[in-house]
Motif scaffolding. Structure first.
Motif, PDB file in Angstrom:
ATOM      1  N   THR B  50       0.780  -1.162   0.010  1.00 50.88           N
ATOM      2  CA  THR B  50      -0.113   0.020   0.010  1.00 50.88           C
ATOM      3  C   THR B  50       0.864   1.151  -0.029  1.00 50.88           C
ATOM      4  O   THR B  50       0.542   2.329  -0.582  1.00 50.88           O
ATOM      5  CB  THR B  50      -0.786  -0.013   1.299  1.00 50.88           C
ATOM      6  N   ASN B  51       1.958   1.291   0.785  1.00 52.96           N
ATOM      7  CA  ASN B  51       2.954   2.345   0.719  1.00 52.96           C
ATOM      8  C   ASN B  51       3.505   2.731  -0.337  1.00 52.96           C
ATOM      9  O   ASN B  51       3.627   3.897  -1.021  1.00 52.96           O
ATOM     10  CB  ASN B  51       3.921   2.186   1.947  1.00 52.96           C
ATOM     11  N   VAL B  52       4.037   1.614  -1.048  1.00 57.25           N
ATOM     12  CA  VAL B  52       4.604   1.625  -2.563  1.00 57.25           C
ATOM     13  C   VAL B  52       3.541   2.296  -3.488  1.00 57.25           C
ATOM     14  O   VAL B  52       3.841   3.472  -4.202  1.00 57.25           O
ATOM     15  CB  VAL B  52       4.960   0.337  -3.378  1.00 57.25           C
ATOM     16  N   ILE B  53       2.176   1.838  -3.424  1.00 56.18           N
ATOM     17  CA  ILE B  53       1.348   2.382  -4.393  1.00 56.18           C
ATOM     18  C   ILE B  53       0.671   3.859  -4.059  1.00 56.18           C
ATOM     19  O   ILE B  53       0.551   4.691  -4.834  1.00 56.18           O
ATOM     20  CB  ILE B  53      -0.183   1.536  -4.304  1.00 56.18           C
ATOM     21  N   LYS B  54       0.604   4.323  -2.873  1.00 56.61           N
ATOM     22  CA  LYS B  54       0.404   5.642  -2.339  1.00 56.61           C
ATOM     23  C   LYS B  54       1.559   6.315  -2.352  1.00 56.61           C
ATOM     24  O   LYS B  54       1.231   7.761  -2.888  1.00 56.61           O
ATOM     25  CB  LYS B  54      -0.155   5.505  -0.873  1.00 56.61           C
ATOM     26  N   TYR B  55       2.845   6.186  -2.125  1.00 51.83           N
ATOM     27  CA  TYR B  55       3.873   7.232  -2.110  1.00 51.83           C
ATOM     28  C   TYR B  55       4.921   6.922  -2.833  1.00 51.83           C
ATOM     29  O   TYR B  55       5.511   7.777  -3.356  1.00 51.83           O
ATOM     30  CB  TYR B  55       4.513   7.250  -0.597  1.00 51.83           C
ATOM     31  N   ALA B  56       5.350   5.796  -3.386  1.00 49.63           N
ATOM     32  CA  ALA B  56       6.474   5.483  -4.305  1.00 49.63           C
ATOM     33  C   ALA B  56       6.108   5.933  -5.506  1.00 49.63           C
ATOM     34  O   ALA B  56       6.935   6.550  -6.409  1.00 49.63           O
ATOM     35  CB  ALA B  56       7.085   4.334  -4.264  1.00 49.63           C
ATOM     36  N   TYR B  57       5.100   5.368  -6.163  1.00 52.26           N
ATOM     37  CA  TYR B  57       4.758   5.811  -7.371  1.00 52.26           C
ATOM     38  C   TYR B  57       3.550   6.804  -7.345  1.00 52.26           C
ATOM     39  O   TYR B  57       2.556   6.907  -6.764  1.00 52.26           O
ATOM     40  CB  TYR B  57       3.777   4.665  -8.155  1.00 52.26           C
ATOM     41  N   THR B  58       3.458   7.847  -8.458  1.00 48.58           N
ATOM     42  CA  THR B  58       2.668   8.742  -8.469  1.00 48.58           C
ATOM     43  C   THR B  58       1.824   8.591  -9.744  1.00 48.58           C
ATOM     44  O   THR B  58       2.459   8.022 -10.797  1.00 48.58           O
ATOM     45  CB  THR B  58       3.138  10.131  -8.588  1.00 48.58           C
ATOM     46  N   SER B  59       0.505   8.945 -10.103  1.00 49.25           N
ATOM     47  CA  SER B  59       0.071   8.823 -11.110  1.00 49.25           C
ATOM     48  C   SER B  59       0.723   9.713 -12.234  1.00 49.25           C
ATOM     49  O   SER B  59       0.325   9.256 -13.623  1.00 49.25           O
ATOM     50  CB  SER B  59      -1.464   9.427 -11.043  1.00 49.25           C
ATOM     51  N   GLU B  60       1.063  10.789 -11.985  1.00 45.02           N
ATOM     52  CA  GLU B  60       1.501  11.758 -13.103  1.00 45.02           C
ATOM     53  C   GLU B  60       2.927  10.879 -13.788  1.00 45.02           C
ATOM     54  O   GLU B  60       3.075  11.193 -15.019  1.00 45.02           O
ATOM     55  CB  GLU B  60       2.086  13.083 -12.592  1.00 45.02           C
ATOM     56  N   ILE B  86      10.349 -11.642   2.713  1.00 41.61           N
ATOM     57  CA  ILE B  86       9.581 -11.050   1.905  1.00 41.61           C
ATOM     58  C   ILE B  86      10.432  -9.745   1.168  1.00 41.61           C
ATOM     59  O   ILE B  86      10.642  -8.809   2.220  1.00 41.61           O
ATOM     60  CB  ILE B  86       8.190 -10.848   2.361  1.00 41.61           C
ATOM     61  N   GLU B  87      10.735  -9.633   0.040  1.00 44.31           N
ATOM     62  CA  GLU B  87      11.163  -8.339  -0.681  1.00 44.31           C
ATOM     63  C   GLU B  87      10.094  -7.550  -1.308  1.00 44.31           C
ATOM     64  O   GLU B  87       9.817  -8.386  -2.322  1.00 44.31           O
ATOM     65  CB  GLU B  87      12.537  -8.652  -1.141  1.00 44.31           C
ATOM     66  N   VAL B  88       9.866  -6.305  -1.170  1.00 46.08           N
ATOM     67  CA  VAL B  88       8.983  -5.692  -1.836  1.00 46.08           C
ATOM     68  C   VAL B  88       9.611  -4.560  -2.796  1.00 46.08           C
ATOM     69  O   VAL B  88      10.185  -3.726  -2.028  1.00 46.08           O
ATOM     70  CB  VAL B  88       7.862  -5.174  -0.881  1.00 46.08           C
ATOM     71  N   SER B  89       9.735  -4.770  -3.786  1.00 46.58           N
ATOM     72  CA  SER B  89      10.675  -3.754  -4.621  1.00 46.58           C
ATOM     73  C   SER B  89       9.622  -2.838  -5.581  1.00 46.58           C
ATOM     74  O   SER B  89       8.936  -3.442  -6.045  1.00 46.58           O
ATOM     75  CB  SER B  89      11.632  -4.535  -5.585  1.00 46.58           C
ATOM     76  N   ASP B  90      10.129  -1.730  -5.728  1.00 50.87           N
ATOM     77  CA  ASP B  90       9.594  -0.696  -6.711  1.00 50.87           C
ATOM     78  C   ASP B  90      10.791   0.111  -7.515  1.00 50.87           C
ATOM     79  O   ASP B  90      11.807   0.166  -6.849  1.00 50.87           O
ATOM     80  CB  ASP B  90       8.547   0.188  -5.889  1.00 50.87           C
ATOM     81  N   ALA B  91      10.220   0.792  -8.378  1.00 56.39           N
ATOM     82  CA  ALA B  91      11.299   1.845  -9.035  1.00 56.39           C
ATOM     83  C   ALA B  91      10.990   3.159  -8.849  1.00 56.39           C
ATOM     84  O   ALA B  91      11.213   4.096  -9.828  1.00 56.39           O
ATOM     85  CB  ALA B  91      11.173   1.538 -10.658  1.00 56.39           C
ATOM     86  N   GLY B  92      10.028   3.346  -7.840  1.00 52.14           N
ATOM     87  CA  GLY B  92       9.426   4.626  -7.823  1.00 52.14           C
ATOM     88  C   GLY B  92      10.494   5.649  -6.855  1.00 52.14           C
ATOM     89  O   GLY B  92      11.517   5.397  -6.899  1.00 52.14           O
ATOM     90  N   LYS B  93       9.697   6.606  -6.056  1.00 51.73           N
ATOM     91  CA  LYS B  93      10.467   7.605  -5.367  1.00 51.73           C
ATOM     92  C   LYS B  93      11.342   6.753  -4.120  1.00 51.73           C
ATOM     93  O   LYS B  93      10.918   5.920  -3.425  1.00 51.73           O
ATOM     94  CB  LYS B  93       9.212   8.582  -4.853  1.00 51.73           C
ATOM     95  N   GLU B  94      12.399   7.565  -3.748  1.00 50.80           N
ATOM     96  CA  GLU B  94      13.136   7.018  -2.660  1.00 50.80           C
ATOM     97  C   GLU B  94      12.575   7.463  -1.476  1.00 50.80           C
ATOM     98  O   GLU B  94      11.680   8.282  -1.192  1.00 50.80           O
ATOM     99  CB  GLU B  94      14.503   7.627  -2.624  1.00 50.80           C
ATOM    100  N   PHE B  95      12.427   6.295  -0.367  1.00 50.23           N
ATOM    101  CA  PHE B  95      11.770   6.405   0.805  1.00 50.23           C
ATOM    102  C   PHE B  95      12.786   6.783   1.822  1.00 50.23           C
ATOM    103  O   PHE B  95      13.905   6.041   1.897  1.00 50.23           O
ATOM    104  CB  PHE B  95      10.946   5.267   1.159  1.00 50.23           C
ATOM    105  N   ASP B  96      12.855   7.953   2.772  1.00 52.75           N
ATOM    106  CA  ASP B  96      13.712   8.396   3.528  1.00 52.75           C
ATOM    107  C   ASP B  96      13.647   7.388   4.993  1.00 52.75           C
ATOM    108  O   ASP B  96      13.226   7.780   6.038  1.00 52.75           O
ATOM    109  CB  ASP B  96      13.673   9.824   4.043  1.00 52.75           C
ATOM    110  N   PHE B  97      13.869   6.023   4.914  1.00 50.83           N
ATOM    111  CA  PHE B  97      13.707   5.008   5.864  1.00 50.83           C
ATOM    112  C   PHE B  97      14.749   5.568   7.062  1.00 50.83           C
ATOM    113  O   PHE B  97      14.036   5.332   8.438  1.00 50.83           O
ATOM    114  CB  PHE B  97      14.173   3.672   5.447  1.00 50.83           C
TER     115      PHE B  97
END
Lengths: 117, 150
Positions: B50-60, B86-97
């Motif tokens: 959900t975090n990837v969908i909401k924050y890493a990728y944007t619709s624009e 479990i590894e959850v990977s995306d190519a979106g915005k960086e997260f300041d973990f």
């Protein structure tokens, strides 16, 4: 895919109580529609809400957040919100997150009704 | 020790969260986890996606893995008799973990607020949680849950 449906029953005369029976999964996908429906009830002064979670299979932070929001609105309007019949899994999530300190959770419908007496 | 890996690739769309949960609970359900731990793994993975969908990728902006389609989430599950990774990977915005601070949950709840709870759930429900971003822009959140010895 992860659908969520609700059935609403209104009981009581002097103090109307809305019993909301939730079926399915309450996640980030299904929660906007769920939130709209419950807000519609709250807007029409349905301030005493009882949520039947017997058939709720899953709840995420989005769903839990919505429940906290509804409870806040109901209490501001001098009503309340309770949950009853949660499955062991949902009950465990509610307890682990400490939500049960803020929202009363009952084993069954009869005891949940007593919260409004 | 026999180790198996399962790969799942989904579009960045909340519609597929149920499918991810189904796969994860099916796998964890076949291992020696308690029902409580299966529920914890299920919600942690759901919140991570959900975090990837909401924050890493944007619709624009559409971003793809090398050779992949736009806005995909890759989920790799590695299991053996001791744990699930479990590894959850995306190519979106960086997260300041590193600079993410887990909220004071008691104060948060007292104010009847629940936003920002996703990562709190992930960190508290899993045994190890780590994040890395590769130079080519792939973010991976790794979640580990060990099987408790009976």
């Amino acid at each position: 895919m992860p659908m969520c449906s609700i059935k609403v029953e209104k009981i009581g005369f002097k103090i109307p109580i809305f019993i909301i029976r939730v079926t399915g999964s309450l996640d980030a996908y299904s929660f906007p529609e769920f939130e709209d429906k419950i807000r519609g009830i709250l807007d029409k002064d349905g301030i005493n809400l009882m949520f039947d979670f017997a058939n709720l299979e899953y709840i995420s932070s989005a769903g839990l957040g919505a429940m906290m929001g509804f409870a806040k609105i109901a209490r501001e309007k001098k009503g309340d919100l309770v949950i009853f019949n949660p499955t062991p899994k949902i009950n465990s999530i509610i307890n682990i997150l400490g939500l049960s300190k803020f929202i009363k959770v009952f084993d069954n419908e009869k005891t949940a009704l007593s919260a409004f007496e | 020790m026999k180790t198996d890996s399962i790969y799942l690739k989904i579009p960045s769309d909340k519609f597929f969260l149920g499918l991810v949960r189904k796969v994860i609970t099916e796998l964890a359900g076949g291992m020696n986890y308690s029902q409580d731990d299966i529920a914890k793994i299920e919600i942690a993975v759901d919140e991570a996606c959900t975090n990837v969908i909401k924050y890493a990728y944007t619709s624009e902006e559409k971003i793809a893995f090398k050779g992949g389609k736009d806005n995909e989430i890759n989920i790799k599950v590695n299991i053996n008799t001791k744990r699930i990774i479990i590894e959850v990977s995306d190519a979106g915005k960086e997260f300041d973990f590193e600079n993410y601070h887990v909220p004071d949950i008691a104060a948060h709840l007292k104010e009847m607020k629940m936003h920002g709870l996703g990562l709190y759930i992930i960190k508290n429900f899993m045994d190890d949680v780590s994040y890395k971003r590769t130079p080519d822009g792939v973010n991976t959140l790794t979640l580990v849950k060990y099987i408790k010895k009976g």
